[in-house]
Design a protein around this motif. Structure first.
Motif, PDB file in Angstrom:
ATOM      1  N   ILE A   1      -2.671   8.238-119.183  1.00 48.44           N
ATOM      2  CA  ILE A   1      -3.105   7.725-117.883  1.00 48.44           C
ATOM      3  C   ILE A   1      -2.622   8.641-116.764  1.00 48.44           C
ATOM      4  O   ILE A   1      -3.371   8.957-115.829  1.00 48.44           O
ATOM      5  N   GLN A   2      -1.380   9.087-116.856  1.00 54.49           N
ATOM      6  CA  GLN A   2      -0.826   9.933-115.798  1.00 54.49           C
ATOM      7  C   GLN A   2      -1.504  11.303-115.771  1.00 54.49           C
ATOM      8  O   GLN A   2      -1.767  11.845-114.690  1.00 54.49           O
ATOM      9  N   LEU A   3      -1.815  11.850-116.928  1.00 56.65           N
ATOM     10  CA  LEU A   3      -2.533  13.128-116.971  1.00 56.65           C
ATOM     11  C   LEU A   3      -3.925  12.986-116.356  1.00 56.65           C
ATOM     12  O   LEU A   3      -4.373  13.860-115.607  1.00 56.65           O
ATOM     13  N   CYS A   4      -4.601  11.896-116.674  1.00 57.94           N
ATOM     14  CA  CYS A   4      -5.918  11.660-116.084  1.00 57.94           C
ATOM     15  C   CYS A   4      -5.807  11.474-114.571  1.00 57.94           C
ATOM     16  O   CYS A   4      -6.680  11.910-113.814  1.00 57.94           O
ATOM     17  N   SER A   5      -4.722  10.856-114.130  1.00 57.55           N
ATOM     18  CA  SER A   5      -4.498  10.694-112.697  1.00 57.55           C
ATOM     19  C   SER A   5      -4.322  12.039-112.013  1.00 57.55           C
ATOM     20  O   SER A   5      -4.802  12.246-110.894  1.00 57.55           O
ATOM     21  N   LEU A   6      -3.657  12.963-112.690  1.00 56.67           N
ATOM     22  CA  LEU A   6      -3.484  14.306-112.138  1.00 56.67           C
ATOM     23  C   LEU A   6      -4.826  15.017-112.006  1.00 56.67           C
ATOM     24  O   LEU A   6      -5.048  15.774-111.056  1.00 56.67           O
ATOM     25  N   VAL A   7      -5.711  14.779-112.945  1.00 58.08           N
ATOM     26  CA  VAL A   7      -7.054  15.361-112.869  1.00 58.08           C
ATOM     27  C   VAL A   7      -7.807  14.789-111.667  1.00 58.08           C
ATOM     28  O   VAL A   7      -8.484  15.511-110.931  1.00 58.08           O
ATOM     29  N   LEU A   8      -7.670  13.493-111.467  1.00 57.45           N
ATOM     30  CA  LEU A   8      -8.430  12.808-110.419  1.00 57.45           C
ATOM     31  C   LEU A   8      -7.903  13.098-109.020  1.00 57.45           C
ATOM     32  O   LEU A   8      -8.684  13.293-108.087  1.00 57.45           O
ATOM     33  N   SER A   9      -6.580  13.123-108.869  1.00 64.96           N
ATOM     34  CA  SER A   9      -5.987  13.388-107.558  1.00 64.96           C
ATOM     35  C   SER A   9      -4.514  13.720-107.715  1.00 64.96           C
ATOM     36  O   SER A   9      -3.677  12.809-107.772  1.00 64.96           O
ATOM     37  N   PRO A  10      -4.166  15.004-107.788  1.00 70.32           N
ATOM     38  CA  PRO A  10      -2.761  15.391-107.958  1.00 70.32           C
ATOM     39  C   PRO A  10      -1.850  14.819-106.878  1.00 70.32           C
ATOM     40  O   PRO A  10      -0.708  14.444-107.159  1.00 70.32           O
ATOM     41  N   SER A  11      -2.351  14.726-105.667  1.00 73.94           N
ATOM     42  CA  SER A  11      -1.512  14.250-104.564  1.00 73.94           C
ATOM     43  C   SER A  11      -1.214  12.758-104.652  1.00 73.94           C
ATOM     44  O   SER A  11      -0.208  12.287-104.117  1.00 73.94           O
TER      45      SER A  11
END
Length: 282
Positions: free
Chosen positions: A136-146
Motif C-alpha cells: 500500500i505504501q509503495l503504491c502511495s508513493l507512485v500516486l503522490s510521493p508528497s
C-alpha cells in the motif's frame, strides 16, 4: 528486452488471472499511474504464489533469490526478458521507489514456504507490515510521493487488516498444507496449539481462536478507517474495501470456515471496489 507498454499489458493480464481484485483496483486508479501500480501488484502476486509452485522450500527460496538478485542488480542473464521484472524496474526508476522495501517483502514471504506458525501477534503484524502494508505504501508513493508519508499510519493498519483477511480466505488451503497463520498466543488463549488446531476436532475452541483473530483484524481495520488518508493516494487503498466483508463472513462461519467459501461474489466485490473508489472510503 520487451517494450514498456507490452510489459504493462503483461502485468495486467497476469493480475486478471491471479489477483482479480487488485486488477480491478488498478483499473480504478489514475491512468498515468496504472503501469507502475500494475507492476507492483504483479510483483506481489509473483512472490505470493511461489509456495503454490513448489513442493519443497528450497526451490521456493531459489525463486525468491532470483527476485532478490534482480532488485540488488546482481541477476544473471537477461532478467528483463521477464515482463514483470521489466515493468517493476521501470516503476522503480520512474517513481524512485525504495528497493529495500521490495527486498524486505521478499524476505517476509520466505515465511510462506515453511509450516512454522507465528509466535505471537507482533510477529504476525511484522509480516503483514512488510507485505501488505508495504505494498500500500509503495503504491502511495507512485500516486503522490508528497502525500504518502502522511498516510503511513493508515497504510500500516490497513495492510495488517488486509493480510489477516487474506489468511482467513486461504485458511482451508493452509490447513490442508499443515500451515497455521493464527499466532500461537491466540491459539493458546483459546486452549489450542498448532497440532490441535490442525486436527480440527474441537469446533468450540477453534471458533474461539478465529473470533479472537477476526476481532484483532477488525480493530486494525477500524484504526485504518480513522487515520488520515490523502485523496491523492486513496487509490492505493481500494483493495482494502473487501476486508470488512471477508472478516464479517469469517466471524459468521466460525469453525465452519474450513468448509465454507467466505469469499464475496465477484459482483459484490466489484461493487465494493467501485463504491470505495467513488466515495474514497473503505
Amino acid at each position: 528486452m520487451t517494450e514498456p507498454l507490452a510489459d504493462s499489458d503483461a502485468c495486467l493480464t497476469m493480475l486478471r488471472d491471479l489477483d482479480r481484485d487488485r486488477y480491478l483496483a488498478c483499473l480504478l486508479s489514475p491512468e498515468d499511474r496504472r503501469p507502475a501500480l500494475a507492476a507492483l501488484y504483479a510483483f506481489n502476486a509473483e512472490i505470493a504464489r511461489i509456495r503454490d509452485l513448489v513442493r519443497d522450500p528450497l526451490p521456493g527460496e531459489v525463486r525468491m533469490q532470483w527476485w532478490r538478485d534482480f532488485l540488488e542488480g546482481t541477476s544473471h542473464g537477461d532478467s528483463l526478458a521477464n515482463p514483470v521484472a521489466a515493468a517493476l524496474l521501470s516503476a522503480i526508476e520512474t517513481h524512485n521507489l525504495p528497493r529495500k522495501t521490495l527486498i524486505d517483502m521478499i524476505e517476509a514471504r520466505i515465511f510462506d514456504l515453511y509450516d512454522d506458525p507465528f509466535e505471537n501477534r507482533n510477529a504476525l503484524e511484522g509480516y503483514a507490515g512488510e507485505t501488505a502494508s508495504a505494498l500500500i505504501q509503495l503504491c502511495s508513493l507512485v500516486l503522490s510521493p508528497s502525500d504518502a508519508a502522511a498516510s503511513a499510519q493508515a497504510a500500516g493498519h490497513a495492510g495488517v487488516a488486509q493480510a489477516m483477511a487474506g489468511m482467513l480466505l486461504l485458511a482451508p488451503l493452509h490447513r490442508r498444507r499443515g500451515q497455521v497463520y493464527i499466532p500461537l498466543d491466540i491459539l493458546s488463549a483459546a486452549g489450542l496449539d498448532r497440532e490441535t488446531f490442525l486436527e480440527g476436532t474441537d469446533a468450540t475452541r477453534i471458533g474461539a481462536a478465529l473470533e479472537i483473530f477476526c476481532a484483532h483484524a477488525q480493530d486494525h481495520l477500524e484504526k485504518a478507517r480513522k487515520a488520515p488518508i490523502s485523496k491523492t493516494v486513496f487509490p492505493a487503498y481500494i483493495p482494502v474495501a473487501l476486508t470488512g466483508k471477508v472478516i464479517a463472513n469469517a466471524r459468521k462461519a466460525g469453525a465452519g470456515l474450513f468448509e465454507q467459501d467466505i469469499q464475496p461474489s465477484m459482483l459484490r466485490r466489484q461493487w465494493l471496489l467501485g463504491k470505495a473508489s467513488f466515495l474514497r472510503r473503505f
